[in-house]
Motif scaffolding. Structure first.
Motif, PDB file in Angstrom:
ATOM      1  N   UNK A  75      43.160  -2.250   4.972  1.00 52.56           N
ATOM      2  CA  UNK A  75      43.982  -3.465   4.946  1.00 52.56           C
ATOM      3  C   UNK A  75      44.238  -3.853   6.397  1.00 52.56           C
ATOM      4  N   UNK A  76      43.715  -4.996   6.782  1.00 57.80           N
ATOM      5  CA  UNK A  76      43.740  -5.420   8.177  1.00 57.80           C
ATOM      6  C   UNK A  76      45.142  -5.343   8.787  1.00 57.80           C
ATOM      7  N   UNK A  77      45.262  -4.553   9.874  1.00 55.38           N
ATOM      8  CA  UNK A  77      46.483  -4.471  10.689  1.00 55.38           C
ATOM      9  C   UNK A  77      47.717  -4.007   9.925  1.00 55.38           C
ATOM     10  N   UNK A  78      47.537  -3.264   8.839  1.00 55.01           N
ATOM     11  CA  UNK A  78      48.695  -2.865   8.029  1.00 55.01           C
ATOM     12  C   UNK A  78      49.657  -1.968   8.795  1.00 55.01           C
ATOM     13  N   UNK A 224      37.568   5.188   9.894  1.00 59.14           N
ATOM     14  CA  UNK A 224      38.397   3.987   9.902  1.00 59.14           C
ATOM     15  C   UNK A 224      39.419   4.098  11.028  1.00 59.14           C
ATOM     16  N   UNK A 225      39.793   2.960  11.586  1.00 62.21           N
ATOM     17  CA  UNK A 225      40.861   2.922  12.574  1.00 62.21           C
ATOM     18  C   UNK A 225      42.192   3.090  11.833  1.00 62.21           C
ATOM     19  N   UNK A 226      43.076   3.939  12.354  1.00 60.82           N
ATOM     20  CA  UNK A 226      44.372   4.184  11.713  1.00 60.82           C
ATOM     21  C   UNK A 226      45.142   2.874  11.531  1.00 60.82           C
ATOM     22  N   UNK A 227      44.892   1.925  12.402  1.00 57.34           N
ATOM     23  CA  UNK A 227      45.579   0.635  12.353  1.00 57.34           C
ATOM     24  C   UNK A 227      45.415  -0.056  10.999  1.00 57.34           C
ATOM     25  N   UNK A 258      50.556   4.454  15.448  1.00 59.19           N
ATOM     26  CA  UNK A 258      49.881   3.954  14.248  1.00 59.19           C
ATOM     27  C   UNK A 258      49.970   4.973  13.114  1.00 59.19           C
ATOM     28  N   UNK A 259      49.806   6.263  13.449  1.00 56.77           N
ATOM     29  CA  UNK A 259      49.850   7.316  12.432  1.00 56.77           C
ATOM     30  C   UNK A 259      51.249   7.449  11.844  1.00 56.77           C
ATOM     31  N   UNK A 264      55.142   6.932   7.372  1.00 55.37           N
ATOM     32  CA  UNK A 264      56.525   6.756   6.918  1.00 55.37           C
ATOM     33  C   UNK A 264      56.856   5.332   6.470  1.00 55.37           C
ATOM     34  N   UNK A 265      56.055   4.363   6.836  1.00 53.34           N
ATOM     35  CA  UNK A 265      56.286   2.992   6.365  1.00 53.34           C
ATOM     36  C   UNK A 265      55.289   2.624   5.266  1.00 53.34           C
ATOM     37  N   UNK A 266      54.025   2.598   5.636  1.00 48.34           N
ATOM     38  CA  UNK A 266      53.004   2.141   4.693  1.00 48.34           C
ATOM     39  C   UNK A 266      52.910   3.039   3.476  1.00 48.34           C
ATOM     40  N   UNK A 267      52.925   4.353   3.677  1.00 52.15           N
ATOM     41  CA  UNK A 267      52.713   5.276   2.560  1.00 52.15           C
ATOM     42  C   UNK A 267      54.019   5.687   1.875  1.00 52.15           C
ATOM     43  N   UNK A 268      54.925   6.322   2.614  1.00 52.14           N
ATOM     44  CA  UNK A 268      56.146   6.851   2.002  1.00 52.14           C
ATOM     45  C   UNK A 268      56.967   5.750   1.351  1.00 52.14           C
ATOM     46  N   UNK A 269      57.145   4.627   2.047  1.00 50.05           N
ATOM     47  CA  UNK A 269      57.966   3.551   1.499  1.00 50.05           C
ATOM     48  C   UNK A 269      57.375   2.991   0.215  1.00 50.05           C
ATOM     49  N   UNK A 270      56.060   2.804   0.189  1.00 45.59           N
ATOM     50  CA  UNK A 270      55.429   2.235  -1.003  1.00 45.59           C
ATOM     51  C   UNK A 270      55.475   3.217  -2.172  1.00 45.59           C
ATOM     52  N   UNK A 271      55.360   4.525  -1.873  1.00 41.05           N
ATOM     53  CA  UNK A 271      55.438   5.534  -2.936  1.00 41.05           C
ATOM     54  C   UNK A 271      56.825   5.564  -3.553  1.00 41.05           C
ATOM     55  N   UNK A 272      57.848   5.457  -2.698  1.00 41.83           N
ATOM     56  CA  UNK A 272      59.212   5.480  -3.198  1.00 41.83           C
ATOM     57  C   UNK A 272      59.528   4.228  -4.017  1.00 41.83           C
TER      58      UNK A 272
END
Length: 465
Positions: A75-78, A224-227, A258-259, A264-272
């Protein structure tokens, strides 16, 4: 001879003298050499190679430079952070061009902002039995030994944080050859349901993850770029719902930010947000998991997470602060609270390279010696070994004022500490208990700071910042 002359004449034709570069092909037949007027043109996708004009359409479908379909987890620039064009001037002069007064003001700002910060971190230099034989191998060169010591200490810290156990997914950012994941896998032996996701944006030679064939562990490499990485779109994670442990060895500058945002934002927040399961049901499931899992019996509780959490922990060896970027930096709020902005950050991250300026000559000499010596362990070398070989042009001697090498080193360390403190504050705001510590001796690596973090609900005693 006549055939050779005809061949040379055919190849040297230039398209009627128009100046256009044209290559003429030739082919052999029973009757001898035939001229074949097939024109070769530059590939529109990559001008570094050519293609027959009459085969262009076919070539474009299989050209290695074609844009390949993006995977679902792209996902571009997520993880890039918000872009504010007005914050950073178009051009900033290098530090060597600043006046003495400007440099003094920058250093005063840095010292004011750093007041109250503990510049002496706790030593957490550890090891792990999984690397005992490798560390004592007499065939090791100096470089291999240094990397093994760092990997052993990182592994020891992972275990001390109670993150080294079954039923979880280790995501190694900036994985390179994948050696850190390799040693985690070795340490876990036959632990059940252990997955590894190795994230690296470039093609890497001598990868070790392909050598693992244990039935209880799964290795997946993502180029993939972590970005642009969205972890919750990875099928392995979306299906298994395993807690993630983010790890990395010498995660360079901006890649650390980026990591952290990826975890903590892209993954953890969406899972919660997606987790709507009632609390009573979650507790029941936790109990069931302990009953099913033989490793959760008495004496092994330390290897089992207390409850499911999207991100069980973070263990990242930091590196190359001079490669940080204000847009991607996760500690912007911390800087702003100190009255600092994008321009200050720019100069501080450039000055962070001063922390290794005293080792510049030694590091360059060592790298020259290493490049000349081609022993059979040369493929053990890794990027950012000591930090000293990554000196920027701002670390030259042409600085205003009379700063000594020792003064510059202290200022460089303060810059690193301030940037890292912004990361600590960010993790605290996101519900984690972070810490900074030395994980290896500076003689092993000048980049010797480890960032760790556990979610606040964890009862581990090793979470104090």
């Amino acid at each position: 001879m006549q055939l050779l002359r005809r061949k040379e004449e055919a190849v040297l034709q230039d398209g009627g003298g128009s100046g256009e570069k044209v290559l003429w092909g030739t082919r052999w037949s029973r009757g001898g050499l035939e001229e074949n007027a097939r024109k070769r043109i530059l590939c529109p996708l990559d001008p570094k190679h050519t293609v027959y004009e009459d085969q262009l359409a076919k070539h474009l479908k299989k050209c290695n430079s074609r844009e390949k379909p993006k995977p679902d987890f792209f996902i571009q620039d997520i993880n890039a952070g918000l872009k504010d064009e007005t914050e950073i001037p178009e051009q900033l002069v290098p530090i060597s061009s600043l006046s003495e007064e400007q440099l003094e003001n920058l250093i005063k700002k840095l010292r004011r902002a750093s007041e109250g910060l503990n510049s002496t971190l706790k030593d957490q230099i550890m090891s792990h039995p999984a690397l005992h034989d490798a560390l004592n191998d007499p065939k090791n060169g100096d470089s291999a030994t240094k990397h093994l010591k760092q990997q052993a200490s990182i592994l020891g810290n992972i275990e001390k944080l109670k993150l080294l156990g079954p039923r979880r997914c280790f995501v190694e950012f900036g994985a390179g050859k994948g050696k850190l994941s390799h040693w985690v896998d070795i340490a876990l032996k036959d632990a059940e349901k252990v997955h590894f996701i190795l994230v690296e944006k470039v093609t890497t030679r001598f990868k070790v993850d392909g050598k693992h064939r244990k039935k209880n562990s799964v290795f997946e490499r993502l180029q993939i770029d972590i970005q642009h990485l969205c972890l919750n779109k990875i099928p392995l994670l979306s299906k298994e719902k395993l807690p993630v442990v983010g790890i990395g060895k010498h995660l360079c500058g901006v890649a650390t930010d980026l990591a952290l945002r990826c975890l903590v934002e892209t993954y953890a927040a969406s899972c919660e947000e997606r987790n709507e399961e009632p609390l009573a049901k979650r507790r029941k499931n936790d109990k069931t998991d302990k009953e099913i899992n033989p490793l959760a019996k008495e004496g092994n509780e330390k290897n089992v997470p207390e409850k499911w959490t999207p991100v069980a922990g973070i263990v990242i060896a930091l590196c190359c602060h001079h490669r940080c970027d204000w847009r991607h930096y996760v500690g912007k709020e911390y800087f702003r609270a100190l009255g600092l902005g994008a321009v200050d950050f720019h100069y501080f991250q450039r000055m962070s390279s001063w922390a290794t300026c005293g080792m510049r000559k030694t590091s360059l000499e060592d790298s020259n010696v290493t490049s000349k010596r081609k022993d059979k362990h040369s493929d053990d070398s890794e990027e950012h070994d000591d930090g000293g070989c990554r000196i920027t042009d701002d670390s030259t001697e042409s600085l205003p004022g009379l700063l000594t090498v020792e003064e510059k080193k202290k200022i460089g360390h303060l810059c690193k500490l301030l940037i890292d403190q912004g990361r600590v504050e960010y993790l605290q705001q996101k519900g984690f208990s972070p810490a900074l510590q030395y994980y290896t001796d500076p003689l092993v690596s000048l980049e010797n700071v480890l960032l760790t973090a556990l979610p606040n609900h964890s009862s581990s005693p090793e979470t104090s910042a």
